[in-house]
Design an enzyme around this catalytic site. Sequence first.
Site, PDB file in Angstrom:
ATOM      1  N   GLN A  79      -8.988 -35.702  19.853  1.00 30.49           N
ATOM      2  CA  GLN A  79      -7.853 -36.013  18.983  1.00 30.49           C
ATOM      3  C   GLN A  79      -6.602 -36.282  19.811  1.00 30.49           C
ATOM      4  O   GLN A  79      -5.780 -37.145  19.463  1.00 30.49           O
ATOM      5  CB  GLN A  79      -7.605 -34.843  18.019  1.00 30.49           C
ATOM      6  CG  GLN A  79      -6.534 -35.099  16.972  1.00 30.49           C
ATOM      7  CD  GLN A  79      -6.999 -36.064  15.889  1.00 30.49           C
ATOM      8  OE1 GLN A  79      -8.199 -36.225  15.682  1.00 30.49           O
ATOM      9  NE2 GLN A  79      -6.058 -36.689  15.203  1.00 30.49           N
TER      10      GLN A  79
ATOM     11  N   HIS B 236      -9.824 -33.449  10.983  1.00 25.44           N
ATOM     12  CA  HIS B 236     -11.040 -33.795  11.721  1.00 25.44           C
ATOM     13  C   HIS B 236     -11.424 -32.691  12.699  1.00 25.44           C
ATOM     14  O   HIS B 236     -12.607 -32.517  13.003  1.00 25.44           O
ATOM     15  CB  HIS B 236     -10.846 -35.120  12.468  1.00 25.44           C
ATOM     16  CG  HIS B 236     -10.922 -36.318  11.581  1.00 25.44           C
ATOM     17  ND1 HIS B 236     -12.109 -36.806  11.082  1.00 25.44           N
ATOM     18  CD2 HIS B 236      -9.954 -37.130  11.084  1.00 25.44           C
ATOM     19  CE1 HIS B 236     -11.873 -37.877  10.338  1.00 25.44           C
ATOM     20  NE2 HIS B 236     -10.572 -38.097  10.320  1.00 25.44           N
TER      21      HIS B 236
ATOM     22  N   GLU C 244      -4.865 -43.596   2.882  1.00 25.58           N
ATOM     23  CA  GLU C 244      -6.114 -43.808   3.600  1.00 25.58           C
ATOM     24  C   GLU C 244      -7.274 -43.736   2.613  1.00 25.58           C
ATOM     25  O   GLU C 244      -7.838 -42.665   2.368  1.00 25.58           O
ATOM     26  CB  GLU C 244      -6.288 -42.774   4.710  1.00 25.58           C
ATOM     27  CG  GLU C 244      -5.252 -42.883   5.825  1.00 25.58           C
ATOM     28  CD  GLU C 244      -5.548 -41.981   7.011  1.00 25.58           C
ATOM     29  OE1 GLU C 244      -6.504 -41.168   6.932  1.00 25.58           O
ATOM     30  OE2 GLU C 244      -4.836 -42.076   8.026  1.00 25.58           O
TER      31      GLU C 244
END
Length: 307
Positions: free
Chosen positions: A183, A220, A275
Amino acid sequence: MANRINYPGGYSGGPGRPGSRQEAEYRRRRAEARRRRKRRILRNRILFALACLALLALLIFGIVKAAGFIKQKMAGSSGGTSQSAAQSLPQSAASDAGASGPASSASSGALPAADPGDWRMILVNNNVPLPDGYEVETKTAESSNGKQLQAEAAEAYIRMQDAAAADGVELLLCSGYRSVEYQTGLFNQELEKWKGQGYSEEDAYNKAKTVVAVPGYSEHNSGLAADIVTPGYQSLDEGFADTDAFRWLGQHAQEYGFILRYPLDKQAITGIIYEPWHYRYVGPENAAAVKESGLCLEEYLAGAGQS
Protein backbone atom coordinates in the site's frame (compact mmCIF):
# COMPACT_ATOMS: atom_id res chain seq x y z
CA MET A 1 -22.04 96.21 -68.72
CA ALA A 2 -19.85 94.18 -66.32
CA ASN A 3 -17.12 91.98 -67.70
CA ARG A 4 -17.38 88.18 -66.91
CA ILE A 5 -14.16 86.72 -65.63
CA ASN A 6 -13.20 83.12 -66.52
CA TYR A 7 -10.92 81.63 -63.82
CA PRO A 8 -8.12 79.38 -64.98
CA GLY A 9 -8.37 75.73 -64.00
CA GLY A 10 -12.12 75.66 -64.33
CA TYR A 11 -13.18 77.75 -61.30
CA SER A 12 -16.39 79.57 -61.67
CA GLY A 13 -18.39 81.50 -59.21
CA GLY A 14 -17.17 82.95 -55.93
CA PRO A 15 -13.80 82.37 -54.37
CA GLY A 16 -13.24 79.11 -52.41
CA ARG A 17 -15.89 77.05 -54.25
CA PRO A 18 -14.28 74.04 -55.97
CA GLY A 19 -14.80 73.24 -59.57
CA SER A 20 -15.79 69.85 -60.93
CA ARG A 21 -12.33 68.24 -60.78
CA GLN A 22 -11.40 69.58 -57.38
CA GLU A 23 -14.85 68.80 -56.02
CA ALA A 24 -14.59 65.17 -57.16
CA GLU A 25 -11.17 64.84 -55.53
CA TYR A 26 -12.48 66.46 -52.37
CA ARG A 27 -15.44 64.06 -52.19
CA ARG A 28 -13.18 61.04 -52.84
CA ARG A 29 -10.91 62.01 -49.99
CA ARG A 30 -13.85 62.58 -47.68
CA ALA A 31 -15.27 59.15 -48.57
CA GLU A 32 -11.89 57.51 -48.00
CA ALA A 33 -11.56 59.27 -44.64
CA ARG A 34 -15.01 58.04 -43.65
CA ARG A 35 -14.09 54.47 -44.64
CA ARG A 36 -10.89 54.62 -42.60
CA ARG A 37 -12.80 55.98 -39.64
CA LYS A 38 -15.39 53.19 -39.90
CA ARG A 39 -12.63 50.60 -40.11
CA ARG A 40 -10.99 52.02 -37.00
CA ILE A 41 -14.29 52.03 -35.15
CA LEU A 42 -14.98 48.43 -36.19
CA ARG A 43 -11.49 47.34 -35.21
CA ASN A 44 -11.78 49.07 -31.83
CA ARG A 45 -15.14 47.43 -31.22
CA ILE A 46 -13.72 44.00 -32.04
CA LEU A 47 -10.75 44.56 -29.73
CA PHE A 48 -13.09 45.74 -26.99
CA ALA A 49 -15.30 42.68 -27.43
CA LEU A 50 -12.28 40.37 -27.29
CA ALA A 51 -11.04 42.09 -24.14
CA CYS A 52 -14.47 41.68 -22.54
CA LEU A 53 -14.54 37.99 -23.47
CA ALA A 54 -11.07 37.51 -21.99
CA LEU A 55 -12.10 39.21 -18.76
CA LEU A 56 -15.28 37.12 -18.63
CA ALA A 57 -13.27 33.92 -19.14
CA LEU A 58 -10.89 34.92 -16.34
CA LEU A 59 -13.85 35.70 -14.08
CA ILE A 60 -15.50 32.33 -14.78
CA PHE A 61 -12.20 30.53 -14.23
CA GLY A 62 -11.76 32.31 -10.92
CA ILE A 63 -15.29 31.44 -9.81
CA VAL A 64 -14.82 27.76 -10.74
CA LYS A 65 -11.51 27.57 -8.89
CA ALA A 66 -12.97 29.28 -5.85
CA ALA A 67 -16.00 26.97 -5.88
CA GLY A 68 -13.75 23.92 -6.12
CA PHE A 69 -11.61 25.18 -3.24
CA ILE A 70 -14.67 25.85 -1.08
CA LYS A 71 -16.15 22.43 -1.95
CA GLN A 72 -12.90 20.72 -1.03
CA LYS A 73 -12.74 22.55 2.28
CA MET A 74 -16.38 21.72 3.04
CA ALA A 75 -15.80 18.09 2.09
CA GLY A 76 -12.84 17.85 4.42
CA SER A 77 -14.78 19.56 7.19
CA SER A 78 -17.84 17.35 6.73
CA GLY A 79 -15.78 14.19 6.60
CA GLY A 80 -13.92 15.17 9.75
CA THR A 81 -17.12 16.09 11.54
CA SER A 82 -18.83 12.82 10.67
CA GLN A 83 -15.81 10.81 11.72
CA SER A 84 -15.48 12.73 14.97
CA ALA A 85 -19.11 11.99 15.72
CA ALA A 86 -18.49 8.29 15.18
CA GLN A 87 -15.42 8.32 17.41
CA SER A 88 -16.88 10.47 20.17
CA LEU A 89 -20.00 8.39 20.89
CA PRO A 90 -19.64 6.55 24.21
CA GLN A 91 -18.98 2.83 24.30
CA SER A 92 -22.10 2.36 26.43
CA ALA A 93 -24.19 3.58 23.50
CA ALA A 94 -22.52 1.01 21.26
CA SER A 95 -23.25 -1.72 23.79
CA ASP A 96 -26.88 -0.63 24.08
CA ALA A 97 -27.21 -0.58 20.27
CA GLY A 98 -25.74 -4.07 19.99
CA ALA A 99 -27.88 -5.41 22.84
CA SER A 100 -31.14 -3.95 21.59
CA GLY A 101 -31.30 -6.31 18.60
CA PRO A 102 -33.58 -6.27 15.55
CA ALA A 103 -36.85 -6.02 17.46
CA SER A 104 -35.83 -2.89 19.34
CA SER A 105 -34.55 -1.19 16.16
CA ALA A 106 -37.69 -1.98 14.22
CA SER A 107 -40.10 -0.86 16.95
CA SER A 108 -38.29 2.44 17.50
CA GLY A 109 -38.00 3.26 13.81
CA ALA A 110 -34.20 3.31 14.15
CA LEU A 111 -31.65 1.93 11.73
CA PRO A 112 -32.09 -1.63 10.44
CA ALA A 113 -30.50 -4.10 12.82
CA ALA A 114 -26.81 -4.89 12.50
CA ASP A 115 -24.14 -5.67 15.04
CA PRO A 116 -21.71 -2.73 15.18
CA GLY A 117 -19.53 -4.77 17.53
CA ASP A 118 -19.04 -7.47 14.89
CA TRP A 119 -15.35 -7.65 13.91
CA ARG A 120 -16.41 -7.62 10.26
CA MET A 121 -17.81 -4.10 10.78
CA ILE A 122 -14.40 -2.68 11.70
CA LEU A 123 -14.03 0.91 10.49
CA VAL A 124 -10.88 1.78 8.55
CA ASN A 125 -10.56 5.10 6.72
CA ASN A 126 -8.35 8.16 6.34
CA ASN A 127 -8.94 9.05 10.00
CA VAL A 128 -9.10 5.61 11.57
CA PRO A 129 -6.17 3.21 11.13
CA LEU A 130 -6.15 -0.53 11.55
CA PRO A 131 -5.99 -1.50 15.23
CA ASP A 132 -2.52 -2.17 16.59
CA GLY A 133 -1.61 -5.81 16.28
CA TYR A 134 -4.32 -6.49 13.69
CA GLU A 135 -3.73 -9.86 12.05
CA VAL A 136 -5.48 -11.34 9.06
CA GLU A 137 -5.72 -14.88 7.73
CA THR A 138 -6.05 -14.75 3.95
CA LYS A 139 -7.27 -17.17 1.31
CA THR A 140 -7.17 -17.10 -2.48
CA ALA A 141 -10.45 -15.68 -3.75
CA GLU A 142 -9.73 -15.21 -7.46
CA SER A 143 -8.32 -18.32 -9.10
CA SER A 144 -7.46 -16.52 -12.35
CA ASN A 145 -4.90 -14.18 -10.76
CA GLY A 146 -4.36 -15.46 -7.23
CA LYS A 147 -5.81 -12.38 -5.50
CA GLN A 148 -6.59 -12.97 -1.86
CA LEU A 149 -9.10 -11.77 0.74
CA GLN A 150 -9.59 -12.46 4.42
CA ALA A 151 -10.58 -16.13 4.62
CA GLU A 152 -14.31 -15.67 5.32
CA ALA A 153 -14.58 -12.84 2.79
CA ALA A 154 -12.80 -14.99 0.20
CA GLU A 155 -15.31 -17.82 0.59
CA ALA A 156 -18.20 -15.34 0.33
CA TYR A 157 -16.69 -13.81 -2.81
CA ILE A 158 -16.33 -17.22 -4.45
CA ARG A 159 -20.01 -17.99 -3.77
CA MET A 160 -20.98 -14.58 -5.15
CA GLN A 161 -18.84 -15.05 -8.26
CA ASP A 162 -20.46 -18.44 -8.91
CA ALA A 163 -23.95 -16.97 -8.47
CA ALA A 164 -23.19 -14.15 -10.88
CA ALA A 165 -21.84 -16.62 -13.44
CA ALA A 166 -25.08 -18.60 -13.19
CA ASP A 167 -26.86 -15.37 -14.18
CA GLY A 168 -24.51 -14.84 -17.11
CA VAL A 169 -22.38 -12.14 -15.41
CA GLU A 170 -18.61 -12.43 -14.98
CA LEU A 171 -16.98 -10.93 -11.89
CA LEU A 172 -13.24 -10.44 -11.54
CA LEU A 173 -11.42 -9.59 -8.31
CA CYS A 174 -8.60 -7.31 -9.46
CA SER A 175 -7.39 -6.27 -6.00
CA GLY A 176 -7.98 -7.67 -2.55
CA TYR A 177 -5.68 -7.96 0.44
CA ARG A 178 -2.66 -5.66 0.36
CA SER A 179 0.18 -5.55 2.81
CA VAL A 180 1.02 -2.18 4.34
CA GLU A 181 4.30 -2.24 2.41
CA TYR A 182 2.50 -2.72 -0.90
CA GLN A 183 0.00 0.00 0.00
CA THR A 184 2.91 2.34 0.73
CA GLY A 185 4.21 1.88 -2.80
CA LEU A 186 0.80 2.63 -4.32
CA PHE A 187 0.33 5.72 -2.18
CA ASN A 188 3.78 7.09 -3.01
CA GLN A 189 3.09 6.69 -6.73
CA GLU A 190 -0.13 8.69 -6.39
CA LEU A 191 1.65 11.29 -4.25
CA GLU A 192 4.37 11.78 -6.86
CA LYS A 193 1.76 12.15 -9.59
CA TRP A 194 0.16 15.14 -7.82
CA LYS A 195 3.55 16.66 -6.96
CA GLY A 196 4.46 16.36 -10.63
CA GLN A 197 1.45 18.54 -11.43
CA GLY A 198 2.87 21.35 -9.31
CA TYR A 199 1.12 20.70 -5.99
CA SER A 200 2.94 21.32 -2.75
CA GLU A 201 3.85 18.36 -0.54
CA GLU A 202 0.87 18.97 1.73
CA ASP A 203 -1.63 19.56 -1.09
CA ALA A 204 -0.33 16.56 -3.02
CA TYR A 205 -0.73 14.42 0.10
CA ASN A 206 -4.33 15.57 0.58
CA LYS A 207 -5.11 14.92 -3.09
CA ALA A 208 -3.45 11.50 -3.09
CA LYS A 209 -5.36 10.22 -0.08
CA THR A 210 -8.70 10.81 -1.81
CA VAL A 211 -7.64 8.31 -4.47
CA VAL A 212 -5.34 5.87 -2.63
CA ALA A 213 -5.74 5.28 1.10
CA VAL A 214 -2.83 6.14 3.36
CA PRO A 215 -0.85 2.99 4.30
CA GLY A 216 -2.25 1.49 7.49
CA TYR A 217 -5.49 3.39 6.89
CA SER A 218 -6.62 1.26 3.95
CA GLU A 219 -9.41 -1.30 4.04
CA HIS A 220 -7.31 -3.39 1.69
CA ASN A 221 -4.84 -3.89 4.54
CA SER A 222 -7.66 -5.56 6.51
CA GLY A 223 -8.36 -8.15 3.81
CA LEU A 224 -12.03 -7.16 3.81
CA ALA A 225 -11.98 -4.85 0.77
CA ALA A 226 -12.47 -6.14 -2.77
CA ASP A 227 -11.99 -4.23 -6.00
CA ILE A 228 -14.36 -6.04 -8.36
CA VAL A 229 -14.53 -5.52 -12.12
CA THR A 230 -15.48 -7.70 -15.07
CA PRO A 231 -13.22 -9.19 -17.77
CA GLY A 232 -14.81 -6.97 -20.39
CA TYR A 233 -14.21 -3.77 -18.36
CA GLN A 234 -11.20 -3.75 -16.05
CA SER A 235 -10.63 -0.01 -15.72
CA LEU A 236 -11.00 1.34 -12.21
CA ASP A 237 -13.15 4.32 -13.11
CA GLU A 238 -16.77 5.42 -13.07
CA GLY A 239 -17.41 3.68 -16.38
CA PHE A 240 -17.71 0.41 -14.45
CA ALA A 241 -21.05 1.69 -13.19
CA ASP A 242 -22.45 1.17 -16.70
CA THR A 243 -21.66 -2.55 -16.80
CA ASP A 244 -23.92 -5.56 -16.17
CA ALA A 245 -21.49 -6.60 -13.44
CA PHE A 246 -22.11 -3.42 -11.47
CA ARG A 247 -25.87 -3.69 -11.88
CA TRP A 248 -25.77 -7.31 -10.70
CA LEU A 249 -23.70 -6.35 -7.66
CA GLY A 250 -26.15 -3.57 -6.86
CA GLN A 251 -28.92 -6.15 -6.60
CA HIS A 252 -27.09 -9.08 -5.00
CA ALA A 253 -23.80 -8.07 -3.32
CA GLN A 254 -25.44 -7.68 0.11
CA GLU A 255 -26.74 -11.26 -0.07
CA TYR A 256 -23.13 -12.40 0.14
CA GLY A 257 -22.04 -9.87 2.73
CA PHE A 258 -20.62 -7.09 0.54
CA ILE A 259 -21.56 -3.39 0.45
CA LEU A 260 -20.58 -0.63 -1.97
CA ARG A 261 -18.08 1.14 0.23
CA TYR A 262 -17.71 4.54 -1.47
CA PRO A 263 -21.08 5.60 -2.96
CA LEU A 264 -21.47 8.51 -5.35
CA ASP A 265 -23.20 10.83 -2.86
CA LYS A 266 -21.03 10.06 0.20
CA GLN A 267 -17.63 11.45 -0.77
CA ALA A 268 -17.84 14.28 1.78
CA ILE A 269 -18.24 11.68 4.53
CA THR A 270 -15.97 8.86 3.37
CA GLY A 271 -13.24 11.21 2.17
CA ILE A 272 -12.80 8.97 -0.90
CA ILE A 273 -13.90 9.56 -4.49
CA TYR A 274 -16.80 7.55 -5.93
CA GLU A 275 -15.54 4.01 -6.55
CA PRO A 276 -18.22 1.78 -8.06
CA TRP A 277 -15.73 -1.12 -8.10
CA HIS A 278 -14.81 -1.04 -4.38
CA TYR A 279 -16.78 -3.40 -2.13
CA ARG A 280 -16.39 -4.14 1.55
CA TYR A 281 -17.19 -7.41 3.27
CA VAL A 282 -19.21 -6.96 6.48
CA GLY A 283 -21.18 -10.23 6.55
CA PRO A 284 -24.61 -10.94 4.99
CA GLU A 285 -26.80 -9.77 7.89
CA ASN A 286 -24.80 -6.58 8.38
CA ALA A 287 -24.65 -5.88 4.64
CA ALA A 288 -28.44 -6.23 4.35
CA ALA A 289 -28.92 -3.73 7.20
CA VAL A 290 -26.43 -1.18 5.84
CA LYS A 291 -27.89 -1.52 2.33
CA GLU A 292 -31.43 -0.97 3.61
CA SER A 293 -30.38 2.07 5.63
CA GLY A 294 -29.00 3.88 2.57
CA LEU A 295 -26.04 5.01 4.66
CA CYS A 296 -22.33 4.59 4.17
CA LEU A 297 -20.38 2.66 6.80
CA GLU A 298 -19.23 5.80 8.65
CA GLU A 299 -22.81 7.06 8.97
CA TYR A 300 -24.16 3.68 9.99
CA LEU A 301 -21.59 3.14 12.72
CA ALA A 302 -21.99 6.73 13.97
CA GLY A 303 -25.77 6.21 14.21
CA ALA A 304 -25.21 2.94 16.02
CA GLY A 305 -22.81 4.56 18.49
CA GLN A 306 -19.77 2.59 17.35
CA SER A 307 -16.33 4.25 17.27
